[in-house]
Design a protein around this motif. Structure first.
Motif, mmCIF file in Angstrom:
data_model
loop_
_atom_site.group_PDB
_atom_site.id
_atom_site.type_symbol
_atom_site.label_atom_id
_atom_site.label_comp_id
_atom_site.label_asym_id
_atom_site.label_seq_id
_atom_site.Cartn_x
_atom_site.Cartn_y
_atom_site.Cartn_z
ATOM 1 N N GLY A 158 0.783 -1.227 0.000
ATOM 2 C CA GLY A 158 0.000 0.000 0.000
ATOM 3 C C GLY A 158 0.809 1.267 0.000
ATOM 4 N N HIS A 159 2.141 1.163 -0.271
ATOM 5 C CA HIS A 159 3.011 2.333 -0.188
ATOM 6 C C HIS A 159 3.392 2.919 -1.541
ATOM 7 C CE1 HIS A 159 3.187 1.369 3.965
ATOM 8 N NE2 HIS A 159 4.036 0.362 3.862
ATOM 9 N N TYR A 160 2.992 2.274 -2.640
ATOM 10 C CA TYR A 160 3.447 2.742 -3.952
ATOM 11 C C TYR A 160 2.352 2.500 -4.985
ATOM 12 C CZ TYR A 160 6.985 3.700 -7.603
ATOM 13 O OH TYR A 160 7.711 4.239 -8.643
ATOM 14 N N PRO A 161 1.286 3.293 -4.946
ATOM 15 C CA PRO A 161 0.191 3.087 -5.894
ATOM 16 C C PRO A 161 0.628 3.393 -7.321
ATOM 17 C CG PRO A 161 -0.096 5.149 -4.704
ATOM 18 C CD PRO A 161 1.054 4.446 -4.053
ATOM 19 N N PRO A 162 -0.026 2.795 -8.316
ATOM 20 C CA PRO A 162 0.344 3.078 -9.704
ATOM 21 C C PRO A 162 0.026 4.526 -10.060
ATOM 22 C CG PRO A 162 -1.669 1.782 -9.596
ATOM 23 C CD PRO A 162 -1.127 1.827 -8.203
ATOM 24 N N LEU A 169 8.687 -2.338 -20.925
ATOM 25 C CA LEU A 169 8.746 -1.613 -19.657
ATOM 26 C C LEU A 169 7.368 -1.017 -19.409
ATOM 27 C CD1 LEU A 169 10.577 -0.362 -17.380
ATOM 28 C CD2 LEU A 169 10.904 1.567 -18.939
ATOM 29 N N LEU A 170 6.799 -1.279 -18.232
ATOM 30 C CA LEU A 170 5.414 -0.900 -17.943
ATOM 31 C C LEU A 170 5.327 0.053 -16.763
ATOM 32 C CD1 LEU A 170 3.977 -4.550 -17.948
ATOM 33 C CD2 LEU A 170 4.210 -3.025 -19.936
ATOM 34 N N ALA A 171 4.183 0.722 -16.645
ATOM 35 C CA ALA A 171 3.854 1.463 -15.419
ATOM 36 C C ALA A 171 3.021 0.602 -14.477
ATOM 37 C CB ALA A 171 3.094 2.743 -15.765
ATOM 38 N N TRP A 198 20.622 2.219 -16.303
ATOM 39 C CA TRP A 198 21.130 3.150 -17.324
ATOM 40 C C TRP A 198 20.679 4.578 -17.024
ATOM 41 C CZ3 TRP A 198 24.650 2.785 -21.142
ATOM 42 C CH2 TRP A 198 24.753 3.900 -21.998
ATOM 43 N N LEU A 199 19.401 4.744 -16.752
ATOM 44 C CA LEU A 199 18.867 6.070 -16.453
ATOM 45 C C LEU A 199 19.651 6.748 -15.336
ATOM 46 C CD1 LEU A 199 16.676 8.345 -16.269
ATOM 47 C CD2 LEU A 199 15.383 6.784 -14.784
ATOM 48 N N ASN A 200 19.864 6.032 -14.243
ATOM 49 C CA ASN A 200 20.412 6.681 -13.062
ATOM 50 C C ASN A 200 21.928 6.775 -13.058
ATOM 51 O OD1 ASN A 200 17.929 7.311 -11.555
ATOM 52 N ND2 ASN A 200 17.613 5.126 -11.750
ATOM 53 N N LEU A 201 22.601 5.859 -13.746
ATOM 54 C CA LEU A 201 24.054 5.985 -13.878
ATOM 55 C C LEU A 201 24.444 7.020 -14.923
ATOM 56 C CD1 LEU A 201 25.186 2.235 -13.807
ATOM 57 C CD2 LEU A 201 25.585 3.930 -12.022
ATOM 58 N N TYR A 202 23.902 6.887 -16.122
ATOM 59 C CA TYR A 202 24.454 7.626 -17.251
ATOM 60 C C TYR A 202 23.612 8.804 -17.719
ATOM 61 C CZ TYR A 202 27.610 3.723 -17.175
ATOM 62 O OH TYR A 202 28.537 2.801 -16.762
ATOM 63 N N MET A 203 22.384 8.914 -17.236
ATOM 64 C CA MET A 203 21.568 10.073 -17.578
ATOM 65 C C MET A 203 21.450 11.001 -16.368
ATOM 66 S SD MET A 203 18.799 7.989 -19.972
ATOM 67 C CE MET A 203 17.973 9.375 -20.726
ATOM 68 N N ARG A 229 7.352 8.253 -15.098
ATOM 69 C CA ARG A 229 7.737 9.023 -16.285
ATOM 70 C C ARG A 229 6.800 8.712 -17.453
ATOM 71 N NH1 ARG A 229 13.620 10.754 -15.853
ATOM 72 N NH2 ARG A 229 14.127 10.229 -13.683
ATOM 73 N N SER A 230 6.711 9.646 -18.374
ATOM 74 C CA SER A 230 5.802 9.518 -19.509
ATOM 75 C C SER A 230 6.290 8.441 -20.472
ATOM 76 C CB SER A 230 5.720 10.846 -20.259
ATOM 77 O OG SER A 230 6.966 11.120 -20.904
ATOM 78 N N PRO A 231 5.393 7.914 -21.315
ATOM 79 C CA PRO A 231 5.840 6.966 -22.339
ATOM 80 C C PRO A 231 6.962 7.532 -23.211
ATOM 81 C CG PRO A 231 3.451 6.908 -22.172
ATOM 82 C CD PRO A 231 3.914 8.044 -21.293
ATOM 83 N N ARG A 232 6.896 8.810 -23.513
ATOM 84 C CA ARG A 232 7.956 9.418 -24.341
ATOM 85 C C ARG A 232 9.291 9.380 -23.610
ATOM 86 N NH1 ARG A 232 7.844 15.566 -26.910
ATOM 87 N NH2 ARG A 232 9.897 15.456 -27.917
ATOM 88 N N ALA A 233 9.287 9.716 -22.308
ATOM 89 C CA ALA A 233 10.524 9.704 -21.536
ATOM 90 C C ALA A 233 11.064 8.276 -21.404
ATOM 91 C CB ALA A 233 10.290 10.320 -20.167
#
Length: 323
Positions: free
Chosen positions: A46-50, A85-87, A125-130, A261-265
């Motif tokens: 219950g701590h991370y709703p979609p 990759l899904l939300a 990848w996102l968090n290391l290199y972006m 994040r958005s589908p585009r991101a």
């Protein structure tokens, strides 16, 4: 279709309504395998709703076969083998997702291995290199190094020229991380990691899914101009920050999540994976590390394995079990 429902913090496989229609830029996937992530456990608690408008069914990554494409989809056709990759919505027989969030499976991999790729490698990848803007030769510290994200990040650091130091919860996990390519490591049960990491040379960038009391120690090991990227609050959401140290060493603290994040991101992140990482997966230089597999009907048992921190690498759920 059948899918997982969260009932009294239990994961129950039962009949639910299938997505009835798809947008012009979306595809429908018959799910073969679903990856399990700590975010799924947080959602169950219950701590991370979609995000608003997304499926209440847990599951942030799948592999499977394209069943239907929207009229604007150009890259895929029915019958293609893909991972996505899904939300949310992955613990199900079918899922609908934007084309931008779907990738072809790297050459030489089956659907089982491909399900272990999207979430952890996109996060790493996102968090290391972006977000972290790591440059070749910079030193990286990875907390929870034996996790799915951690084992992906170790391989990225090895492949792209970044020495990395891991913190883990056991000697066996430390040895597993070093076999993957970690340069050094520390068992968190041996006390503070500050002295051993500073003796190693400190960190130019830290990837921290733990938070809590780790943050104060992170700033003690972070070099001048260093970046601390926080991706989770496993040890708590409150932390102490030495502002004098932060200012004098020009350190940066960056908060980062992928799911909202958005589908585009997300598509931009997956495009980077396809360009930079997929060739290394095809060559065998980078491989998905799978810890254990359970049938989707036993998702509760699999999640206990995850929340007990018993895994080294990814936990997968078999839906159709294909490939």
């Amino acid at each position: 279709m059948y899918a997982i429902a969260i009932e009294d913090q239990r994961l129950v496989w039962r009949e639910q309504e299938a997505p009835s229609s798809i947008a012009a830029d979306a595809v429908r996937i018959d799910v073969a395998w679903a990856g399990m992530n700590r975010a799924d456990a947080m959602q169950r608690a219950g701590h991370y709703p979609p995000p608003e408008g997304e499926s209440e069914i847990p599951g942030l990554e799948v592999s499977g076969t394209i069943a239907e494409v929207g009229r604007g989809v150009e890259r895929f056709k029915p019958g293609d083998k893909v991972c996505a990759l899904l939300a949310g919505g992955g613990y199900a027989e079918q899922v609908v997702v934007a084309e931008a969030q779907v990738l072809s499976i790297p050459t030489g991999l089956g659907l089982r291995e491909a399900a272990a790729l999207p979430e952890v490698f996109a996060t790493a990848w996102l968090n290391l290199y972006m977000e972290g803007a790591v440059q070749r030769g910079e030193r990286v510290v990875l907390h929870a190094g034996a996790s799915g994200v951690g084992t992906a990040a170790i391989q990225l650091c090895r492949a792209f020229g970044n020495p990395c130091f891991v913190t883990v919860g056991s000697q066996a996990k430390l040895e597993a991380c070093q076999r993957l390519g970690a340069d050094a490591g520390w068992n968190r049960h041996d006390g503070s990691f500050v002295e051993p990491i500073n003796a190693w040379g400190g960190a130019d960038m830290i990837l921290d899914p733990v938070g809590g009391e780790y943050i104060a120690q992170d700033l003690q090991i972070l070099n001048a101009e260093g970046r601390l990227v926080v991706i989770g609050p496993m040890a708590g959401r409150d932390a102490q920050v030495d502002l004098a140290r932060l200012l004098m060493k020009r350190q940066r603290i960056i908060g980062s999540t992928l799911r909202s994040r958005s589908p585009r991101a997300k598509g931009a992140i997956l495009d980077a994976l396809h360009a930079h990482v997929w060739p290394k997966v095809t060559s065998g230089e980078i491989t998905p590390l799978i810890d254990r597999v359970w049938p989707i009907q036993e998702a509760d048992t699999a999640m206990r394995h995850l929340t007990d921190n018993a895994n080294t690498g990814k936990i997968l759920l078999s839906v159709s079990g294909e490939g």
